[in-house]
Design a protein around this motif. Sequence first.
Motif, PDB file in Angstrom:
ATOM      1  N   ALA B 227     -29.671  26.499 -53.652  1.00 37.08           N
ATOM      2  CA  ALA B 227     -28.613  26.523 -52.644  1.00 37.08           C
ATOM      3  C   ALA B 227     -29.168  26.921 -51.292  1.00 37.08           C
ATOM      4  O   ALA B 227     -28.837  26.313 -50.263  1.00 37.08           O
ATOM      5  N   ILE B 230     -30.892  24.068 -49.743  1.00 34.99           N
ATOM      6  CA  ILE B 230     -29.947  23.120 -49.167  1.00 34.99           C
ATOM      7  C   ILE B 230     -29.463  23.614 -47.809  1.00 34.99           C
ATOM      8  O   ILE B 230     -29.427  22.866 -46.831  1.00 34.99           O
ATOM      9  N   GLY B 234     -30.314  21.728 -44.349  1.00 37.38           N
ATOM     10  CA  GLY B 234     -29.136  20.982 -43.951  1.00 37.38           C
ATOM     11  C   GLY B 234     -28.738  19.933 -44.973  1.00 37.38           C
ATOM     12  O   GLY B 234     -28.193  18.892 -44.621  1.00 37.38           O
ATOM     13  N   GLY B 235     -29.047  20.177 -46.250  1.00 40.01           N
ATOM     14  CA  GLY B 235     -28.636  19.244 -47.300  1.00 40.01           C
ATOM     15  C   GLY B 235     -29.480  17.987 -47.384  1.00 40.01           C
ATOM     16  O   GLY B 235     -29.112  17.027 -48.048  1.00 40.01           O
ATOM     17  N   LEU B 241     -30.924  19.110 -54.361  1.00 39.78           N
ATOM     18  CA  LEU B 241     -29.620  18.645 -54.839  1.00 39.78           C
ATOM     19  C   LEU B 241     -29.669  18.408 -56.344  1.00 39.78           C
ATOM     20  O   LEU B 241     -28.779  18.833 -57.098  1.00 39.78           O
ATOM     21  N   GLY B 266     -16.552  27.472 -58.327  1.00 41.24           N
ATOM     22  CA  GLY B 266     -17.120  26.900 -57.113  1.00 41.24           C
ATOM     23  C   GLY B 266     -17.460  25.456 -57.350  1.00 41.24           C
ATOM     24  O   GLY B 266     -17.596  25.001 -58.484  1.00 41.24           O
ATOM     25  N   GLU B 267     -17.555  24.759 -56.248  1.00 37.34           N
ATOM     26  CA  GLU B 267     -17.692  23.319 -56.398  1.00 37.34           C
ATOM     27  C   GLU B 267     -19.047  22.849 -55.910  1.00 37.34           C
ATOM     28  O   GLU B 267     -19.227  21.706 -55.529  1.00 37.34           O
ATOM     29  N   LEU B 268     -20.007  23.770 -55.946  1.00 31.57           N
ATOM     30  CA  LEU B 268     -21.322  23.435 -55.410  1.00 31.57           C
ATOM     31  C   LEU B 268     -21.901  22.219 -56.117  1.00 31.57           C
ATOM     32  O   LEU B 268     -22.408  21.289 -55.491  1.00 31.57           O
ATOM     33  N   LEU B 271     -20.213  18.968 -55.285  1.00 35.87           N
ATOM     34  CA  LEU B 271     -20.584  18.604 -53.918  1.00 35.87           C
ATOM     35  C   LEU B 271     -22.002  18.049 -53.886  1.00 35.87           C
ATOM     36  O   LEU B 271     -22.282  17.064 -53.194  1.00 35.87           O
ATOM     37  N   ALA B 274     -21.990  14.619 -55.173  1.00 37.85           N
ATOM     38  CA  ALA B 274     -21.434  13.699 -54.173  1.00 37.85           C
ATOM     39  C   ALA B 274     -22.459  13.406 -53.085  1.00 37.85           C
ATOM     40  O   ALA B 274     -22.614  12.256 -52.643  1.00 37.85           O
ATOM     41  N   ALA B 275     -23.166  14.467 -52.673  1.00 35.09           N
ATOM     42  CA  ALA B 275     -24.177  14.281 -51.632  1.00 35.09           C
ATOM     43  C   ALA B 275     -25.285  13.356 -52.123  1.00 35.09           C
ATOM     44  O   ALA B 275     -25.775  12.494 -51.379  1.00 35.09           O
ATOM     45  N   LYS B 278     -24.046   9.801 -52.067  1.00 36.78           N
ATOM     46  CA  LYS B 278     -24.009   9.262 -50.709  1.00 36.78           C
ATOM     47  C   LYS B 278     -25.425   8.890 -50.243  1.00 36.78           C
ATOM     48  O   LYS B 278     -25.642   7.830 -49.656  1.00 36.78           O
TER      49      LYS B 278
END
Lengths: 246, 300
Positions: B227, B230, B234-235, B241, B266-268, B271, B274-275, B278
């Motif tokens: 985390a 990330i 900046g992800g 990920l 938590g939805e880490l 997310l 999803a990242a 994308k």
Amino acid sequence: MAEDLVLDTAIRDWVLIPLSVVMVLIGILRYFVSKLMRSFQAPDPKIVKEGQVIIRARNLRSAANFIPARAFRARRIYFSNEENGLLHVPKGQTQNAQAQMFSDPNMAMDMMKKNLSMIIPQTLTFAWVNFFFSGFVAAKIPFPLTQRFRSMLQNGIDLSTVDVSYVSSRSWYFLNLFGLRGLFSLILGEENAMDDTQRMMQMGGFGFDPTKSLSAEKDGLDIVQHEWVLPKFEQRAEAVLRKLVK
Amino acid sequence: MVTKTEEAELNRLESQVEHGGGGAWEYLCLIRKLKIRRSDKVLKHGLSILNDPKKRSSLGDEEWTLYEQVAVAAMDCHSLGVAQDCIKVLSKKFPDSKRVGRLEAMLLEAKGCFEEAENAYLSLLEDNPLDQVIHKRRVAIAKAQGDILKAIEWLDKYLEIFMADHDAWRELAEIYISLQMYKQAAFCYEELILAQPTFPLYHLAYADVLYTLGGLENLQTAKKYYASTIDLTGGKNTRALYGICLCTYAIAQLAKGRNKEDKESGELQSLAAAALEKEYKSRAPSKLPLLNSTLKNLRL
């Protein structure tokens, strides 16, 4: 003193310029002499290690919150336990630098060399300036100054009526002594420039005791409160990703 | 550490030099200052300066620095003949120099005469026992000979004194990983994180090591460090990920059957998934099904 004093151009040619030139030449000469006398001194492993310990302990102190609590505690014990911690200085060993200096003749010799290369030329030039150029008004600065500057600019002239913007020759010598650093850095290269003010500071700094900084670092480490920041990063990462996914 | 502006400047100079725009000397100076390894370029452009007497003499005393730089670059590119010539010129100019002695020993090492090189380094160390470069070269010799344990021993000895040298810590960490000694490697990465707390790659490597070690506590910690990677990147870091997804899955496996209340809320992970999706959609659409099936397997 309504009308200005007229300074003889001969003063400029025979006092002001020669004085500056001589100061520059002496500076360069001293640089080369001290280069000749400088002896390469192999650094002491113990001192190098102490420096590195301090850097590492400082890193630990400043970034403590970035590692897990267990890792931090293990390191703190490693650094500051009372038996063989790296930062722990046994009582008997706090030998002050003065004593160390006397026990090591090389060190005293080095000090003396440094001192000699600084003091001898300084005394000689001062005596020379005093003997030949005392009592001259050598220059005039083009702006008025308050009375406070009198002692700085008119050293050697005891006339309270002379306007402060006149500079006496002895003061000109002092201005040169302290102000030629920029010129030396041009002539001798950036890192070699060292003016007398710095030299004096270096002298004052002698007698620095490394064990003191060790124990200071230990005290600092002892009072650090460990608060792991990583859990916070999870939320921050969530925020970052949310923005990214959107 | 090389900053972005420095790198941009370097690349600009490099393309300028490559296209015959001049500025080779400035380029070489910058490489030396930033301590960057682009040996092929150094060899090419350095030699072009050294082979041109007019350019060479215009450097003045810097000429010898260039000889040293080119010699090291040549050894890196295995142009041993060039290196030998450079070192010969240097040893003619500075017959008793330790620095040239070091180069000669490095040449021996490059030729593969490890015994002789080792002896040469040892005699150099006698004069100056605190020469960091030579200590590191000895580690490199041990590594080149395949004697990893000896390399670790030398590194340990080196770090005993120079314990603030984080490059050495990184080397040690990588060696430990190659030997699958993950606990030791984790310690080294902790040390690296302490030295540069905001450098994401150390966080990432530490998380990898913790994930490999396994165990509930280590996995949870690993997830936190993924985390932080990330956050710090900046992800943008795909590996981090994936790391989040894998950690979540592994934690769920381990926590199965135990009390459910400390289940990570938590939805880490969703997310992160999803990242990833994308990212794959924009960069590698053909591999998207692969990703989807992987994520499905991880039940995300």
